[in-house]
Design a protein around this motif. Structure first.
Motif, PDB file in Angstrom:
ATOM      1  N   ASP A 203      -7.264  -6.009  -1.624  1.00 38.08           N
ATOM      2  CA  ASP A 203      -7.901  -6.035  -2.944  1.00 38.08           C
ATOM      3  C   ASP A 203      -7.469  -4.735  -3.619  1.00 38.08           C
ATOM      4  O   ASP A 203      -6.807  -3.904  -2.994  1.00 38.08           O
ATOM      5  CB  ASP A 203      -9.433  -6.179  -2.839  1.00 38.08           C
ATOM      6  CG  ASP A 203     -10.084  -5.053  -2.065  1.00 38.08           C
ATOM      7  OD1 ASP A 203      -9.933  -3.876  -2.461  1.00 38.08           O
ATOM      8  OD2 ASP A 203     -10.736  -5.334  -1.049  1.00 38.08           O
ATOM      9  N   PRO A 204      -7.774  -4.532  -4.893  1.00 40.16           N
ATOM     10  CA  PRO A 204      -7.239  -3.338  -5.580  1.00 40.16           C
ATOM     11  C   PRO A 204      -7.574  -2.008  -4.901  1.00 40.16           C
ATOM     12  O   PRO A 204      -6.855  -1.035  -5.093  1.00 40.16           O
ATOM     13  CB  PRO A 204      -7.872  -3.433  -6.972  1.00 40.16           C
ATOM     14  CG  PRO A 204      -8.071  -4.902  -7.190  1.00 40.16           C
ATOM     15  CD  PRO A 204      -8.459  -5.445  -5.852  1.00 40.16           C
ATOM     16  N   HIS A 205      -8.635  -1.962  -4.123  1.00 41.47           N
ATOM     17  CA  HIS A 205      -9.035  -0.696  -3.506  1.00 41.47           C
ATOM     18  C   HIS A 205      -8.780  -0.657  -2.003  1.00 41.47           C
ATOM     19  O   HIS A 205      -9.205   0.299  -1.334  1.00 41.47           O
ATOM     20  CB  HIS A 205     -10.512  -0.406  -3.795  1.00 41.47           C
ATOM     21  CG  HIS A 205     -10.764   0.046  -5.203  1.00 41.47           C
ATOM     22  ND1 HIS A 205     -10.578   1.351  -5.623  1.00 41.47           N
ATOM     23  CD2 HIS A 205     -11.174  -0.656  -6.296  1.00 41.47           C
ATOM     24  CE1 HIS A 205     -10.875   1.447  -6.904  1.00 41.47           C
ATOM     25  NE2 HIS A 205     -11.238   0.247  -7.344  1.00 41.47           N
ATOM     26  N   HIS A 206      -8.105  -1.665  -1.453  1.00 42.91           N
ATOM     27  CA  HIS A 206      -7.847  -1.677  -0.018  1.00 42.91           C
ATOM     28  C   HIS A 206      -6.426  -2.183   0.243  1.00 42.91           C
ATOM     29  O   HIS A 206      -6.110  -3.333  -0.073  1.00 42.91           O
ATOM     30  CB  HIS A 206      -8.861  -2.542   0.726  1.00 42.91           C
ATOM     31  CG  HIS A 206     -10.252  -1.988   0.690  1.00 42.91           C
ATOM     32  ND1 HIS A 206     -11.140  -2.285  -0.326  1.00 42.91           N
ATOM     33  CD2 HIS A 206     -10.899  -1.132   1.533  1.00 42.91           C
ATOM     34  CE1 HIS A 206     -12.286  -1.651  -0.098  1.00 42.91           C
ATOM     35  NE2 HIS A 206     -12.163  -0.946   1.016  1.00 42.91           N
ATOM     36  N   LEU A 207      -5.599  -1.303   0.796  1.00 44.39           N
ATOM     37  CA  LEU A 207      -4.229  -1.645   1.147  1.00 44.39           C
ATOM     38  C   LEU A 207      -4.103  -1.786   2.668  1.00 44.39           C
ATOM     39  O   LEU A 207      -4.939  -1.288   3.421  1.00 44.39           O
ATOM     40  CB  LEU A 207      -3.253  -0.559   0.670  1.00 44.39           C
ATOM     41  CG  LEU A 207      -3.357  -0.106  -0.788  1.00 44.39           C
ATOM     42  CD1 LEU A 207      -2.303   0.961  -1.068  1.00 44.39           C
ATOM     43  CD2 LEU A 207      -3.210  -1.284  -1.735  1.00 44.39           C
ATOM     44  N   LEU A 208      -3.045  -2.439   3.068  1.00 41.30           N
ATOM     45  CA  LEU A 208      -2.706  -2.539   4.484  1.00 41.30           C
ATOM     46  C   LEU A 208      -1.238  -2.161   4.626  1.00 41.30           C
ATOM     47  O   LEU A 208      -0.358  -2.852   4.093  1.00 41.30           O
ATOM     48  CB  LEU A 208      -2.950  -3.944   5.033  1.00 41.30           C
ATOM     49  CG  LEU A 208      -2.698  -4.096   6.539  1.00 41.30           C
ATOM     50  CD1 LEU A 208      -3.739  -3.317   7.341  1.00 41.30           C
ATOM     51  CD2 LEU A 208      -2.722  -5.566   6.953  1.00 41.30           C
ATOM     52  N   LEU A 209      -0.964  -1.061   5.327  1.00 42.69           N
ATOM     53  CA  LEU A 209       0.404  -0.639   5.612  1.00 42.69           C
ATOM     54  C   LEU A 209       0.772  -1.106   7.020  1.00 42.69           C
ATOM     55  O   LEU A 209      -0.035  -0.964   7.954  1.00 42.69           O
ATOM     56  CB  LEU A 209       0.550   0.879   5.518  1.00 42.69           C
ATOM     57  CG  LEU A 209       0.919   1.451   4.136  1.00 42.69           C
ATOM     58  CD1 LEU A 209      -0.136   1.087   3.096  1.00 42.69           C
ATOM     59  CD2 LEU A 209       1.102   2.957   4.211  1.00 42.69           C
TER      60      LEU A 209
END
Length: 728
Positions: A203-209
């Motif tokens: 979501d806009p405030h949670h990334l997954l690298l």
């Protein structure tokens, strides 16, 4: 082992005897009638120097023979510099001469990084090893050395196989060399192939690298930094998963690395300003296991915050200025950390592990009556002892990366602290008087107080406070654990000031001092009553020691306690009897220390085979399996010496309501015991930037970052956390 036998002396005598017996036995392997092989046939050594900068070794071990891991040594020849060798884990074995060791059967592969001086074209070194025949006739070969003289690839003369390359020209040359080689034959892959990086927005405030690495490659956790260069107002906060592997790196020390595939959740904190895309720059460093280490790499990723599509990383030529790994969050600023530390130190006065020492100090304050100068001196000396001890703890945390209460993982420290508690209790019971006696009330009593007693009472308060974690302390200690050294020391000083604050207030505010009762004969009775919390503290420490080193350790502690009581008794009896009577004190004190010397050599007891009902023992691999299966997990990191842990277990975790909650939410209760040193648990604590135990982390069913709970639990808080985790 007999409790009155030196483990170290016995071990050395056994090794010496074994060496003497091995001399005639070592001559027999040449005799075919013995059925023993020559050492070169029992352990066939092969060497391969085809990979630049790395020597690969293989031992073929004959049936019924084994090699010791700890008896392997490498001695470089002229122009050769060797790095730290890499071995696989061996089989756990208890050797009657060497104690607990690791051994290898059948075969072993090892690698040794090396550097050759300019003009050196041959790799020369000595390889020493030792092994045994484990069936009749049982013999151990003496250490055997084989000399290797190997040609090396032309590129090998200028390579270093293990040096980290951040800012190092030699490391950059290695990175270029690795990029030009194919992956066949063990040569290093290009950096883009060895460390594939992509990112997507949950979501806009949670990334997954996601880093994907082939077998044999790993990524350093603490050499990784993230930033959003086009949005300076945003902060990227990674939540490192618990699947990291502890590694003793020859250049970085004790680190955590990740193999295979690493999925790193990243929180985007701050105002996005309606932006739909975000440019993320990731700087990181990794290595080929047993091979070269790559230079610091920086990749840029253009992430679509709305579509959830994966974005691949592209290299950035110049590494940006990055925040140091482990730097504290901006919002947990120094001022807030100092306030929390002050509050935590103040609340620490009420914790059960500190109350016994506070009772001792209370007697000291009552001795002073209403004399203002006396009260101020008591308060200042006690505060000086507290602050000096907290500075020492702060230096240990910043210099050694130790954790709160970690000293109680050492059995010798636990035993010594138990004896201190016993000695203080005996003094309060009237068996022995240190310095001035309490006597009666009045001016004579005030004039005979000892300043050293006030100072070291403050020291003792800090020592026994370390197993406790009071409210507000967790955040402050976590800040100190990752902050610059000066900030960390300021936090520890604030903790000490909070602990000493009640006595400072009594010493410097006359109105509070007047509330204290007047001294009188009743104080002697109070002093004797307050000795019993000291005895209970000593008993608790003996229980901790039993869990660390078993019944033999408790037996040695009891022997030391009896000898200490005898020493203190004679100290009191010898008053006024001359130097001859006092001379006996030294041998008695040495006898008291002797059981502690033997205790230090006791091995750890064998762990119980069966786990406690309903509790899964912590291991990184098991946690990874449960998370992959989509099972919510409640991880509890605890220790027997942690009083806050035991309080949480009594009120929340060891209750029928908690067990019913686990069953209702389908949560697995996983517990890690940090009573003794455990590198895997230490790595988990560091991953969540916890200053020590207790640490509680809840992992949701649908994956994602674990949620760290407060150090002091309540049933409502745990129920809410597990219910939310089961729904995600």
């Amino acid at each position: 082992m007999h409790p009155f036998r030196s483990a170290h002396a016995g071990a050395w005598l056994s090794i010496l005897l074994a060496a003497l017996l091995a001399l005639p036995a070592a001559a027999r392997p040449q005799d075919p009638e013995d059925g023993l092989l020559p050492v070169t046939e029992a352990y066939r050594l092969g060497a391969d120097a085809a990979t630049p900068g790395v020597l690969k070794l293989h031992w073929t071990i004959a049936p019924d023979y084994y090699l010791y891991r700890g008896r392997m040594e490498f001695k470089p020849g002229p122009g050769v510099t060797l790095g730290a060798p890499s071995f696989p884990d061996g089989e756990k074995h208890h050797d009657e001469y060497l104690g607990d060791v690791e051994i290898y059967h059948h075969g072993i592969d090892a690698s040794v990084p090396y550097t050759l001086a300019p003009g050196t074209t041959r790799l020369t070194l000595g390889v020493q090893f030792q092994g045994c025949h484990e069936v009749d006739p049982k013999i151990c070969y003496p250490p055997h050395t084989e000399q290797l003289d190997l040609p090396v690839p032309a590129a090998g003369a200028a390579t270093s196989a293990a040096a980290p390359a951040g800012g190092d020209p030699l490391g950059r040359a290695l990175g270029t060399l690795g990029a030009d080689k194919a992956s066949a034959g063990g040569a290093a892959l290009p950096a883009e192939q060895a460390f594939r990086l992509e990112a997507l927005a949950q979501d806009p405030h949670h990334l997954l690298l996601r880093w994907t690495m082939p077998p044999g490659y790993y990524l350093y956790r603490d050499q990784t930094a993230l930033r959003a260069p086009d949005a300076p107002g945003l902060a990227l906060r990674p939540a490192w998963p618990a699947g990291g592997v502890p590694k003793d790196d020859p250049h970085f020390g004790k680190v955590t690395v990740y193999f295979g595939q690493l999925e790193l959740p990243v929180a985007v904190e701050g105002d996005l300003g309606g932006r739909g895309r975000l440019r993320v720059e990731a700087s990181f460093q990794g290595c080929q296991d047993g091979g070269l280490c790559y230079p610091l790499m920086t990749r840029a990723l253009d992430v679509d915050l709305g579509a959830g599509a994966a974005a691949g990383g592209t290299p950035v030529e110049t590494a940006p200025e990055t925040r140091p790994a482990g730097a504290p969050a901006e919002e947990s600023g120094l001022a807030l950390a100092l306030l929390l530390a002050l509050a935590g130190g103040l609340v620490l006065n009420l914790m059960p592990c500190v109350l016994p020492v506070l009772s001792l100090k209370a007697v000291g304050l009552l001795e002073s009556g209403e004399n203002p100068a006396r009260l101020r001196r008591h308060a200042l000396l006690y505060t000086a002892g507290v602050l000096a001890s907290f500075v020492a703890l702060g230096l240990a945390v910043t210099g050694l990366k130790a954790a709160w209460g970690v000293q109680l993982q050492q059995p010798l420290v636990v035993a010594a602290l138990a004896l201190v508690m016993l000695a203080v209790g005996l003094s309060m019971s009237g068996v022995v008087q240190f310095g001035a006696s309490l006597g009666n009330a009045g001016a004579a009593l005030a004039n005979r107080a000892g300043p050293a007693g006030d100072f070291f009472t403050g020291v003792l308060a800090v020592v026994v406070a370390s197993p406790c974690t009071a409210p507000f302390m967790g955040t402050a200690l976590a800040y100190a654990f990752a902050a610059p050294r000066l900030h960390a020391l300021a936090v520890f000083l604030a903790l000490g000031l909070g602990l000493a604050l009640p006595f400072l207030a009594v010493g410097f505010v006359p109105a509070l001092a007047r509330l204290l009762p007047r001294p009188g004969r009743w104080m002697e009775t109070l002093k004797q009553v307050l000795a019993f919390p000291m005895y209970l503290s000593a008993a608790w420490l003996a229980w901790v020691l039993a869990n660390q080193r078993g019944a033999d350790a408790v037996g040695l502690l009891l022997a030391a306690a009896v000898l200490l009581a005898m020493t203190l008794w004679w100290f009191e009896r010898s008053r006024g009897r001359g130097a001859g009577a006092r001379a006996l004190l030294l041998p008695l004190a040495l006898l008291t220390a002797l059981p502690l010397y033997w205790l230090a050599g006791l091995p750890r007891p064998v762990a119980a085979a069966a786990a406690q009902s309903g509790i899964v023992a912590y291991s990184p691999a098991r946690l990874a399996e449960l998370r992959k299966a989509g099972t919510p997990v409640f991880v509890d990191m605890t220790a027997d010496w942690c009083v806050t842990c035991k309080a949480n277990e009594h009120t929340v975790l060891d209750t029928a309501a908690f067990r019913a909650l686990l069953a209702r939410t389908g949560t697995v209760y996983m517990q890690g015991d940090w009573t003794d040193e455990d590198p895997a648990i230490t790595a988990f604590l560091q991953a969540y930037r916890s200053p020590g135990v207790p640490l509680y982390v809840v992992f949701p069913a649908g994956g994602g970052a674990g949620r760290k709970l407060p150090t002091v639990l309540t049933p409502a808080l745990v129920e809410r956390a597990l219910t939310e985790a089961a729904r995600r």
